[in-house]
Design an enzyme around this catalytic site. Structure first.
Site, PDB file in Angstrom:
ATOM      1  N   VAL A 198       0.164 -71.417-110.616  1.00 44.94           N
ATOM      2  CA  VAL A 198       1.231 -71.308-108.809  1.00 44.94           C
ATOM      3  C   VAL A 198       2.189 -71.127-109.944  1.00 44.94           C
ATOM      4  O   VAL A 198       2.865 -70.328-110.695  1.00 44.94           O
ATOM      5  CB  VAL A 198       2.165 -72.896-108.659  1.00 44.94           C
ATOM      6  N   ALA A 199       2.935 -69.026-108.927  1.00 44.41           N
ATOM      7  CA  ALA A 199       3.377 -68.129-110.223  1.00 44.41           C
ATOM      8  C   ALA A 199       5.041 -69.040-109.481  1.00 44.41           C
ATOM      9  O   ALA A 199       5.463 -69.556-108.636  1.00 44.41           O
ATOM     10  CB  ALA A 199       3.402 -67.125-108.712  1.00 44.41           C
ATOM     11  N   SER A 256       5.273 -63.969-107.172  1.00 44.58           N
ATOM     12  CA  SER A 256       4.483 -63.949-106.265  1.00 44.58           C
ATOM     13  C   SER A 256       4.113 -63.537-105.537  1.00 44.58           C
ATOM     14  O   SER A 256       4.869 -62.584-104.755  1.00 44.58           O
ATOM     15  CB  SER A 256       4.149 -65.778-105.746  1.00 44.58           C
ATOM     16  N   HIS A 261       2.548 -63.731-102.786  1.00 48.86           N
ATOM     17  CA  HIS A 261       2.209 -64.558-101.544  1.00 48.86           C
ATOM     18  C   HIS A 261       4.014 -63.929-100.990  1.00 48.86           C
ATOM     19  O   HIS A 261       3.696 -64.191 -99.271  1.00 48.86           O
ATOM     20  CB  HIS A 261       2.202 -65.647-101.916  1.00 48.86           C
ATOM     21  N   ASP A 308      -4.945 -66.350 -99.653  1.00 45.98           N
ATOM     22  CA  ASP A 308      -5.567 -67.174-100.175  1.00 45.98           C
ATOM     23  C   ASP A 308      -6.665 -67.366 -99.162  1.00 45.98           C
ATOM     24  O   ASP A 308      -5.692 -68.252 -98.202  1.00 45.98           O
ATOM     25  CB  ASP A 308      -5.064 -67.879-100.692  1.00 45.98           C
ATOM     26  N   GLU A 322      -8.851 -66.663-109.858  1.00 48.14           N
ATOM     27  CA  GLU A 322      -8.537 -67.130-108.813  1.00 48.14           C
ATOM     28  C   GLU A 322      -9.897 -66.745-107.468  1.00 48.14           C
ATOM     29  O   GLU A 322      -9.463 -65.742-107.218  1.00 48.14           O
ATOM     30  CB  GLU A 322      -7.157 -66.888-108.158  1.00 48.14           C
ATOM     31  N   HIS A 379      -7.645 -65.575-103.646  1.00 44.71           N
ATOM     32  CA  HIS A 379      -6.829 -65.293-103.763  1.00 44.71           C
ATOM     33  C   HIS A 379      -7.183 -63.596-103.553  1.00 44.71           C
ATOM     34  O   HIS A 379      -7.424 -63.256-104.464  1.00 44.71           O
ATOM     35  CB  HIS A 379      -5.326 -64.489-105.224  1.00 44.71           C
TER      36      HIS A 379
END
Ligand SMILES: [Zn+2]
Length: 282
Positions: free
Chosen positions: A183-184, A189, A191, A198, A246, A249
């Site tokens: 988890v960044a 991130s 996101h 994702d 991942e 992602h």
């Protein structure tokens, strides 16, 4: 007797004269034949030389024609140029290129689906086209994370650190490093800029490596580049991205970059000429 002898002598002389003529004729014939033979032979070798010369020239011409192909220098990787690197869709966000809360770009965000997931409005059209084509191909992928507000990233990150500390008995510092590969850390991130999603298979919603085996994920991995998306953290690239593999992602980078990155099997870091992320990956 005397006359006979004289006649005899005369005969001998005539015979000798005749033999001499015959010898001369034979010599002339032999000499002539030799001359003709030599001249024919000379013609032949001249012909051969001409032929060889022609062949040599034609060979050289052919080589000249092939030269551009034979001597083509291997071209280097196709990377983003300086102008492209400045584009919003190629913005690099990772551990070595973090944002503070104040740096996070203010972008127009739009809701994608009934679950309320949101993305940068500029990627909506391509995202919708990708999902429409996936469904038309009989696939049913679903979004399980998209744009994240700063506070949301903070709470995801802190929760992950807590879990790692409990599960693996690490100190807070160690757990923070380990957690950041999954988890960044807030500010690192994608996101947070609305360009990442994702996406999982509706048949298998776990975020683990088995995700790559699902039919939905296989379709996305094969086709997402056509819509401007890349699988951002591929297998065996953690030493460059600083993030574990991942297979869910996806990051929007635009169609041209997505094609070039996918074809060359490189990462966004490499495409924009950034070095590998330095933070170690566990
Ligand atoms: Zn993600």
């Amino acid at each position: 007797m005397r006359m006979r002898r004289r006649r005899y002598k005369g005969d001998i002389r005539r015979i000798r004269q005749r033999n001499g003529r015959i010898f001369l004729v034979i010599c002339l014939v032999v000499f002539g034949a030799a001359a003709v033979w030599i001249s024919i032979d000379e013609e032949k070798s001249e012909e051969k030389a001409k032929q060889a010369y022609k062949e040599q020239i034609s060979k050289e011409e052919q080589e000249d024609e092939q030269e551009p192909q034979v001597n083509v220098e291997p071209t280097g990787p196709v990377l983003a140029d300086e102008t492209e690197k400045q584009q919003w869709y190629l913005r690099l966000v990772n551990k070595d290129h973090p944002m503070t809360e104040a740096d996070v770009p203010e972008v127009a965000i739009e809701t994608v689906d009934a679950n309320g997931y949101q993305v940068d409005v500029r990627i909506m059209q391509d995202l919708e086209a990708m999902f429409a084509d996936a469904r038309a191909a009989g696939r049913n992928p679903m979004i399980c994370s998209a744009f994240r507000e700063w506070d949301m990233q903070v709470s995801l990150y802190e929760n992950k650190i807590e879990r790692v500390m409990q599960e693996e008995g690490l100190t807070q510092e160690e757990a923070a490093i380990k957690a950041s590969t999954v988890v960044a850390k807030p500010g690192t991130s994608e996101h947070q800029v609305g360009l990442a999603l994702d996406i999982v298979s509706s048949d298998y919603q776990e975020l683990d490596e088995a995700q790559m085996e699902t039919e939905d994920q296989k379709w996305l991995m094969e086709n997402s580049w056509k819509y401007g998306f890349i699988l951002r953290y591929p297998m065996d690239k953690s030493d460059i991205t600083g993030i574990i593999f991942e297979p869910w992602h996806y990051r929007y980078v635009g169609k041209k970059a997505a094609k070039e990155i996918t074809e060359q099997n490189i990462t966004l870091e490499e495409y924009v000429g950034a070095g590998p992320v330095q933070t170690p990956v566990f």
